[in-house]
Design an enzyme around this catalytic site. Sequence first.
Site, PDB file in Angstrom:
ATOM      1  N   SER A 156      18.679  -8.577  71.224  1.00  0.00           N
ATOM      2  CA  SER A 156      19.314  -8.246  69.945  1.00  0.00           C
ATOM      3  C   SER A 156      20.006  -9.471  69.382  1.00  0.00           C
ATOM      4  CB  SER A 156      20.336  -7.122  70.122  1.00  0.00           C
ATOM      5  OG  SER A 156      21.100  -6.934  68.938  1.00  0.00           O
ATOM      6  N   TYR A 169      27.257  -2.946  73.931  1.00  0.00           N
ATOM      7  CA  TYR A 169      25.869  -3.193  73.548  1.00  0.00           C
ATOM      8  C   TYR A 169      25.570  -4.694  73.544  1.00  0.00           C
ATOM      9  CZ  TYR A 169      21.680  -3.347  70.597  1.00  0.00           C
ATOM     10  OH  TYR A 169      20.418  -3.594  70.101  1.00  0.00           O
ATOM     11  N   ALA A 171      27.104  -7.105  75.131  1.00  0.00           N
ATOM     12  CA  ALA A 171      27.104  -7.640  76.493  1.00  0.00           C
ATOM     13  C   ALA A 171      25.800  -7.322  77.213  1.00  0.00           C
ATOM     14  CB  ALA A 171      28.290  -7.080  77.263  1.00  0.00           C
ATOM     15  N   ILE A 202      16.031  -4.781  61.115  1.00  0.00           N
ATOM     16  CA  ILE A 202      14.753  -4.079  61.199  1.00  0.00           C
ATOM     17  C   ILE A 202      14.983  -2.599  60.896  1.00  0.00           C
ATOM     18  CG2 ILE A 202      12.749  -3.554  62.626  1.00  0.00           C
ATOM     19  CD1 ILE A 202      13.142  -6.541  62.104  1.00  0.00           C
TER      20      ILE A 202
END
Length: 265
Positions: A156, A169, A171, A202
Amino acid sequence: MSDTNRVDQGRSPDSDAPAGRVAVVTGGASGMGRSICESFAAHGYRTVVLDIDGPGADEVAEKLRADGGTALARAVDVTDRDAVFDAMRQVRAAFGPIDILVTSAGLVGFAPFTEITPQDWQRIIEVNLTGTFHCAQAVIPDMVAAGWGRIVTISSSSAQRGSPGMVHYTASKGAVVAMTKALAREYAASGITVNTIPPSGIDTPMSRQSQQAGNLPDNATMAKAIPVGHLGSGDDIAAACLFLCSEQAGYITGQVLGVNGGSVI
């Protein structure tokens, strides 16, 4: 044999997908994972759709077969190590050794840092990081034996720039990037490349759910922050993934290939 277990022989593999090449995609029932499955199947790979959503995975695999591809589906929770290894054994029984793995299964989370519970933290880590670990361990022996393999993790852009309100998230995805680089070095001499794609901007079912929950701005607002001026699609991720898994990308490993419209450079 049931439709769920049926393995149809579709179009002959093209030059980018030598005969017998098997591609496993986790999180393949929707979003980016589904687009990746569709791209692999369209290019002649034997495509395996893995997802915790069994009916969704079945639907995707059936569509791939209807379009002339070769595919099967399995319901798998990537946090369940035994289930992951059992699914990979079933894939080998149907298609043979696994050549390609794309880890698209993921879970997002939003909360101020001080409100993240240990349970929330653990669940995000289990899905995004430990699930990737289980899947990679399950397939790498096949690739080592063959002297060829491709692994693409989906990380990400949060891991590149940091995202407030998403520390757990961020991490987990940062650890995926680090694991990707370490695996790339460890297995380069075995003919295996390992790269990661960190998407940003996206349009996916997951992002739309986050918008509906008030955790992300609407598409028009997000598009204004992207230099190319619009959101990306699952097809954009699939195109990058297809390249990284090709013969032409054999000299590329340990890399972070951002697919983000210029929003992270």
